[in-house]
Scaffold this motif. Sequence first.
Motif, mmCIF file in Angstrom:
data_model
loop_
_atom_site.group_PDB
_atom_site.id
_atom_site.type_symbol
_atom_site.label_atom_id
_atom_site.label_comp_id
_atom_site.label_asym_id
_atom_site.label_seq_id
_atom_site.Cartn_x
_atom_site.Cartn_y
_atom_site.Cartn_z
ATOM 1 N N TYR A 51 0.857 -1.186 0.000
ATOM 2 C CA TYR A 51 0.000 0.000 0.000
ATOM 3 C C TYR A 51 0.890 1.232 0.000
ATOM 4 O O TYR A 51 1.820 1.320 0.800
ATOM 5 N N TYR A 52 0.618 2.133 -0.905
ATOM 6 C CA TYR A 52 1.386 3.371 -1.011
ATOM 7 C C TYR A 52 0.431 4.555 -0.973
ATOM 8 O O TYR A 52 -0.610 4.535 -1.619
ATOM 9 N N LEU A 53 0.787 5.579 -0.231
ATOM 10 C CA LEU A 53 -0.023 6.780 -0.115
ATOM 11 C C LEU A 53 0.880 7.989 -0.302
ATOM 12 O O LEU A 53 1.891 8.125 0.372
ATOM 13 N N VAL A 54 0.511 8.836 -1.257
ATOM 14 C CA VAL A 54 1.229 10.078 -1.496
ATOM 15 C C VAL A 54 0.267 11.202 -1.132
ATOM 16 O O VAL A 54 -0.828 11.300 -1.711
ATOM 17 N N VAL A 55 0.650 12.042 -0.165
ATOM 18 C CA VAL A 55 -0.251 13.063 0.359
ATOM 19 C C VAL A 55 0.332 14.453 0.132
ATOM 20 O O VAL A 55 1.502 14.700 0.410
ATOM 21 N N GLY A 56 -0.508 15.348 -0.362
ATOM 22 C CA GLY A 56 -0.158 16.752 -0.489
ATOM 23 C C GLY A 56 -1.073 17.577 0.399
ATOM 24 O O GLY A 56 -1.874 17.033 1.165
ATOM 25 N N CYS A 59 -4.574 17.277 -1.777
ATOM 26 C CA CYS A 59 -4.994 16.038 -2.425
ATOM 27 C C CYS A 59 -4.070 14.887 -2.034
ATOM 28 O O CYS A 59 -3.023 15.085 -1.433
ATOM 29 N N ALA A 60 -4.494 13.700 -2.424
ATOM 30 C CA ALA A 60 -3.688 12.502 -2.165
ATOM 31 C C ALA A 60 -4.033 11.456 -3.218
ATOM 32 O O ALA A 60 -5.096 11.499 -3.844
ATOM 33 N N VAL A 61 -3.125 10.528 -3.399
ATOM 34 C CA VAL A 61 -3.369 9.379 -4.264
ATOM 35 C C VAL A 61 -2.883 8.142 -3.505
ATOM 36 O O VAL A 61 -1.845 8.170 -2.846
ATOM 37 N N VAL A 76 -6.632 2.112 -7.330
ATOM 38 C CA VAL A 76 -6.015 3.434 -7.241
ATOM 39 C C VAL A 76 -7.103 4.379 -6.754
ATOM 40 O O VAL A 76 -8.208 4.391 -7.301
ATOM 41 N N SER A 77 -6.809 5.165 -5.724
ATOM 42 C CA SER A 77 -7.779 6.119 -5.175
ATOM 43 C C SER A 77 -7.240 7.535 -5.297
ATOM 44 O O SER A 77 -6.079 7.788 -4.993
ATOM 45 N N LEU A 78 -8.090 8.444 -5.727
ATOM 46 C CA LEU A 78 -7.782 9.865 -5.762
ATOM 47 C C LEU A 78 -8.613 10.541 -4.695
ATOM 48 O O LEU A 78 -9.815 10.286 -4.575
ATOM 49 N N LEU A 79 -7.990 11.401 -3.899
ATOM 50 C CA LEU A 79 -8.685 12.099 -2.824
ATOM 51 C C LEU A 79 -8.424 13.589 -2.959
ATOM 52 O O LEU A 79 -7.289 14.006 -3.167
ATOM 53 N N ASP A 80 -9.473 14.375 -2.834
ATOM 54 C CA ASP A 80 -9.360 15.826 -2.909
ATOM 55 C C ASP A 80 -9.835 16.400 -1.576
ATOM 56 O O ASP A 80 -10.948 16.130 -1.142
ATOM 57 N N PHE A 81 -8.978 17.161 -0.909
ATOM 58 C CA PHE A 81 -9.299 17.721 0.395
ATOM 59 C C PHE A 81 -9.726 19.181 0.305
ATOM 60 O O PHE A 81 -10.119 19.782 1.295
ATOM 61 N N GLY A 83 -12.046 22.462 -0.925
ATOM 62 C CA GLY A 83 -13.481 22.671 -1.150
ATOM 63 C C GLY A 83 -14.288 21.595 -0.456
ATOM 64 O O GLY A 83 -14.096 21.300 0.715
ATOM 65 N N GLU A 84 -15.181 20.967 -1.197
ATOM 66 C CA GLU A 84 -15.942 19.847 -0.642
ATOM 67 C C GLU A 84 -15.164 18.564 -0.922
ATOM 68 O O GLU A 84 -14.996 18.172 -2.085
ATOM 69 N N PRO A 85 -14.652 17.885 0.102
ATOM 70 C CA PRO A 85 -13.805 16.709 -0.092
ATOM 71 C C PRO A 85 -14.521 15.607 -0.877
ATOM 72 O O PRO A 85 -15.730 15.405 -0.725
ATOM 73 N N TRP A 86 -13.766 14.901 -1.728
ATOM 74 C CA TRP A 86 -14.299 13.756 -2.463
ATOM 75 C C TRP A 86 -13.208 12.720 -2.658
ATOM 76 O O TRP A 86 -12.033 13.000 -2.521
ATOM 77 N N GLU A 87 -13.661 11.522 -2.996
ATOM 78 C CA GLU A 87 -12.751 10.404 -3.220
ATOM 79 C C GLU A 87 -13.299 9.577 -4.378
ATOM 80 O O GLU A 87 -14.500 9.431 -4.538
ATOM 81 N N HIS A 88 -12.401 9.071 -5.196
ATOM 82 C CA HIS A 88 -12.788 8.184 -6.294
ATOM 83 C C HIS A 88 -11.778 7.050 -6.370
ATOM 84 O O HIS A 88 -10.574 7.289 -6.341
ATOM 85 N N THR A 89 -12.276 5.821 -6.483
ATOM 86 C CA THR A 89 -11.412 4.644 -6.572
ATOM 87 C C THR A 89 -11.753 3.836 -7.815
ATOM 88 O O THR A 89 -12.930 3.590 -8.092
#
Length: 95
Positions: A51-56, A59-61, A76-81, A83-89
């Motif tokens: 498992y690998y997580l890259v966080v900015g 956002c994160a992936v 693969v998951s994309l996360l946006d922190f 505005g209104e947070p969302w996640e897509h996998t």
Amino acid sequence: MSERNHEVIKSQQLLDEYGNIAEPGWSRKQLQQYSRTQIKAPKFRIKEWDYYLVVGDDCAVAFTLSDDGYVGLQPVSLLDFSGEPWEHTETRMLA
């Protein structure tokens, strides 16, 4: 070893002679040596993954590469922190 956030600080085998985690916890670097041959289960029941997580800041992936014994998964998951947070996998299955 009942402490919830126990830090492993010595190099050792991950599993004991019975196939259990020798010292449950986390470490700052790779100290535990893993050997698939120490697992006391049929091969189709062995679950292995990286498992690998890259966080900015905004956002994160996250990437997971897994072998579940009978199927491989590569989500693969994309996360946006911002505005209104969302996640897509998205997941790729390998049979």
